[in-house]
Design a protein around this motif. Structure first.
Motif, PDB file in Angstrom:
ATOM      1  N   CYS A 183      39.284  36.204  42.686  1.00  0.00           N
ATOM      2  CA  CYS A 183      40.341  35.212  42.848  1.00  0.00           C
ATOM      3  C   CYS A 183      39.774  34.017  43.605  1.00  0.00           C
ATOM      4  CB  CYS A 183      41.505  35.789  43.659  1.00  0.00           C
ATOM      5  SG  CYS A 183      42.212  37.291  42.954  1.00  0.00           S
ATOM      6  N   ASN A 184      40.009  32.828  43.077  1.00  0.00           N
ATOM      7  CA  ASN A 184      39.560  31.608  43.749  1.00  0.00           C
ATOM      8  C   ASN A 184      40.774  30.897  44.319  1.00  0.00           C
ATOM      9  OD1 ASN A 184      38.795  29.014  44.451  1.00  0.00           O
ATOM     10  ND2 ASN A 184      37.399  28.754  42.731  1.00  0.00           N
ATOM     11  N   VAL A 185      40.923  30.968  45.640  1.00  0.00           N
ATOM     12  CA  VAL A 185      42.025  30.304  46.330  1.00  0.00           C
ATOM     13  C   VAL A 185      41.467  29.029  46.963  1.00  0.00           C
ATOM     14  CG1 VAL A 185      43.790  30.502  48.127  1.00  0.00           C
ATOM     15  CG2 VAL A 185      43.160  32.516  46.790  1.00  0.00           C
ATOM     16  N   ASP A 186      41.619  27.923  46.264  1.00  0.00           N
ATOM     17  CA  ASP A 186      41.147  26.624  46.775  1.00  0.00           C
ATOM     18  C   ASP A 186      39.691  26.669  47.227  1.00  0.00           C
ATOM     19  OD1 ASP A 186      43.596  25.412  46.313  1.00  0.00           O
ATOM     20  OD2 ASP A 186      44.371  25.968  48.297  1.00  0.00           O
ATOM     21  N   GLY A 187      38.843  27.295  46.431  1.00  0.00           N
ATOM     22  CA  GLY A 187      37.421  27.334  46.741  1.00  0.00           C
ATOM     23  C   GLY A 187      36.989  28.494  47.608  1.00  0.00           C
ATOM     24  N   GLU A 188      37.961  29.306  48.035  1.00  0.00           N
ATOM     25  CA  GLU A 188      37.647  30.497  48.825  1.00  0.00           C
ATOM     26  C   GLU A 188      37.784  31.714  47.892  1.00  0.00           C
ATOM     27  OE1 GLU A 188      39.916  32.135  52.489  1.00  0.00           O
ATOM     28  OE2 GLU A 188      38.919  30.264  53.065  1.00  0.00           O
ATOM     29  N   PHE A 189      36.728  32.530  47.861  1.00  0.00           N
ATOM     30  CA  PHE A 189      36.721  33.629  46.897  1.00  0.00           C
ATOM     31  C   PHE A 189      37.119  34.950  47.551  1.00  0.00           C
ATOM     32  CE2 PHE A 189      34.312  30.340  44.962  1.00  0.00           C
ATOM     33  CZ  PHE A 189      34.585  30.468  43.610  1.00  0.00           C
ATOM     34  N   ALA A 227      43.806  41.107  36.957  1.00  0.00           N
ATOM     35  CA  ALA A 227      43.046  39.983  36.392  1.00  0.00           C
ATOM     36  C   ALA A 227      43.847  39.275  35.309  1.00  0.00           C
ATOM     37  CB  ALA A 227      41.717  40.476  35.834  1.00  0.00           C
ATOM     38  N   ASP A 228      44.876  39.948  34.774  1.00  0.00           N
ATOM     39  CA  ASP A 228      45.733  39.326  33.766  1.00  0.00           C
ATOM     40  C   ASP A 228      46.953  38.668  34.405  1.00  0.00           C
ATOM     41  OD1 ASP A 228      44.077  40.254  31.730  1.00  0.00           O
ATOM     42  OD2 ASP A 228      45.128  42.173  31.629  1.00  0.00           O
ATOM     43  N   GLY A 229      47.017  38.718  35.726  1.00  0.00           N
ATOM     44  CA  GLY A 229      48.174  38.166  36.421  1.00  0.00           C
ATOM     45  C   GLY A 229      47.945  36.737  36.876  1.00  0.00           C
ATOM     46  N   ARG A 230      48.978  36.182  37.491  1.00  0.00           N
ATOM     47  CA  ARG A 230      48.897  34.804  37.984  1.00  0.00           C
ATOM     48  C   ARG A 230      48.508  34.800  39.454  1.00  0.00           C
ATOM     49  NH1 ARG A 230      54.275  31.782  37.516  1.00  0.00           N
ATOM     50  NH2 ARG A 230      55.104  33.732  38.344  1.00  0.00           N
ATOM     51  N   LEU A 231      47.772  33.754  39.833  1.00  0.00           N
ATOM     52  CA  LEU A 231      47.445  33.563  41.243  1.00  0.00           C
ATOM     53  C   LEU A 231      48.416  32.525  41.795  1.00  0.00           C
ATOM     54  CD1 LEU A 231      45.419  34.460  43.399  1.00  0.00           C
ATOM     55  CD2 LEU A 231      43.931  32.584  42.682  1.00  0.00           C
ATOM     56  N   LEU A 232      49.157  32.920  42.822  1.00  0.00           N
ATOM     57  CA  LEU A 232      50.165  32.046  43.416  1.00  0.00           C
ATOM     58  C   LEU A 232      49.803  31.881  44.883  1.00  0.00           C
ATOM     59  CD1 LEU A 232      53.032  34.060  41.787  1.00  0.00           C
ATOM     60  CD2 LEU A 232      52.436  31.730  41.145  1.00  0.00           C
ATOM     61  N   GLY A 233      49.101  30.809  45.197  1.00  0.00           N
ATOM     62  CA  GLY A 233      48.614  30.650  46.563  1.00  0.00           C
ATOM     63  C   GLY A 233      47.656  31.774  46.893  1.00  0.00           C
ATOM     64  N   CYS A 234      47.952  32.511  47.959  1.00  0.00           N
ATOM     65  CA  CYS A 234      47.092  33.619  48.384  1.00  0.00           C
ATOM     66  C   CYS A 234      47.534  34.947  47.796  1.00  0.00           C
ATOM     67  CB  CYS A 234      47.076  33.718  49.901  1.00  0.00           C
ATOM     68  SG  CYS A 234      46.177  32.364  50.664  1.00  0.00           S
ATOM     69  N   GLY A 249      42.335  28.446  41.763  1.00  0.00           N
ATOM     70  CA  GLY A 249      43.661  28.827  41.290  1.00  0.00           C
ATOM     71  C   GLY A 249      43.642  29.828  40.158  1.00  0.00           C
ATOM     72  N   GLU A 250      42.435  30.323  39.819  1.00  0.00           N
ATOM     73  CA  GLU A 250      42.347  31.255  38.690  1.00  0.00           C
ATOM     74  C   GLU A 250      41.734  32.593  39.097  1.00  0.00           C
ATOM     75  OE1 GLU A 250      40.924  29.694  35.048  1.00  0.00           O
ATOM     76  OE2 GLU A 250      42.068  27.840  35.269  1.00  0.00           O
ATOM     77  N   THR A 251      41.857  33.551  38.198  1.00  0.00           N
ATOM     78  CA  THR A 251      41.312  34.887  38.417  1.00  0.00           C
ATOM     79  C   THR A 251      40.387  35.232  37.264  1.00  0.00           C
ATOM     80  OG1 THR A 251      43.090  35.967  37.213  1.00  0.00           O
ATOM     81  CG2 THR A 251      43.430  35.659  39.572  1.00  0.00           C
ATOM     82  N   ARG A 252      39.536  36.199  37.507  1.00  0.00           N
ATOM     83  CA  ARG A 252      38.636  36.635  36.432  1.00  0.00           C
ATOM     84  C   ARG A 252      38.312  38.105  36.629  1.00  0.00           C
ATOM     85  NH1 ARG A 252      32.952  36.818  35.381  1.00  0.00           N
ATOM     86  NH2 ARG A 252      32.491  36.278  33.244  1.00  0.00           N
TER      87      ARG A 252
END
Ligand code: FES
Length: 102
Positions: free
Chosen positions: A30-36, A51-58, A14-17
């Motif tokens: 981006c890590n979407v439920d363990g998928e990079f 990278a400063d934004g939010r991850l919302l699902g995919c 659920g996070e970005t780097r």
């Protein structure tokens, strides 16, 4: 050629780097439920880093004007973003994330 990017443990679900590799544009992992997924970090609309934004699902949402991109394809999914961002092939091996260097 595949290049080492980061430890997968550094990017929780659920996070970005942001990651910078010599000779490549800034990348966002981006890590979407363990998928990079790995994309070019600079928003196609302006100069913000995804990278400063939010991850919302995919989707990753740009912190500047809330444009969104599908992290699987790079396609812009919400305006004002219209043009896609580049996606990079990546693989996980033993907890290490590698990205293809085109
Ligand atoms: Fe990203 Fe405008 S800079 S939506």
């Amino acid at each position: 050629m595949m290049r080492f990017l980061c430890d997968t443990a550094e990017v929780p679900a659920g996070e970005t780097r942001s990651v910078r590799l010599e000779g490549m544009p800034e990348l966002v992992v981006c890590n979407v439920d363990g998928e990079f997924h790995v994309l070019a970090a600079t928003c196609s609309h302006g100069k913000a880093s995804l990278a400063d934004g939010r991850l919302l699902g995919c989707e990753v949402e740009c912190p500047l004007h809330s444009g969104r991109f599908d992290v699987r394809t790079g396609r812009a999914t919400r305006r004002p973003a219209k043009r896609p961002v580049a996606v990079y092939e990546c693989v996980v091996e033993g907890g290490d994330l590698y990205v293809s260097d085109p």
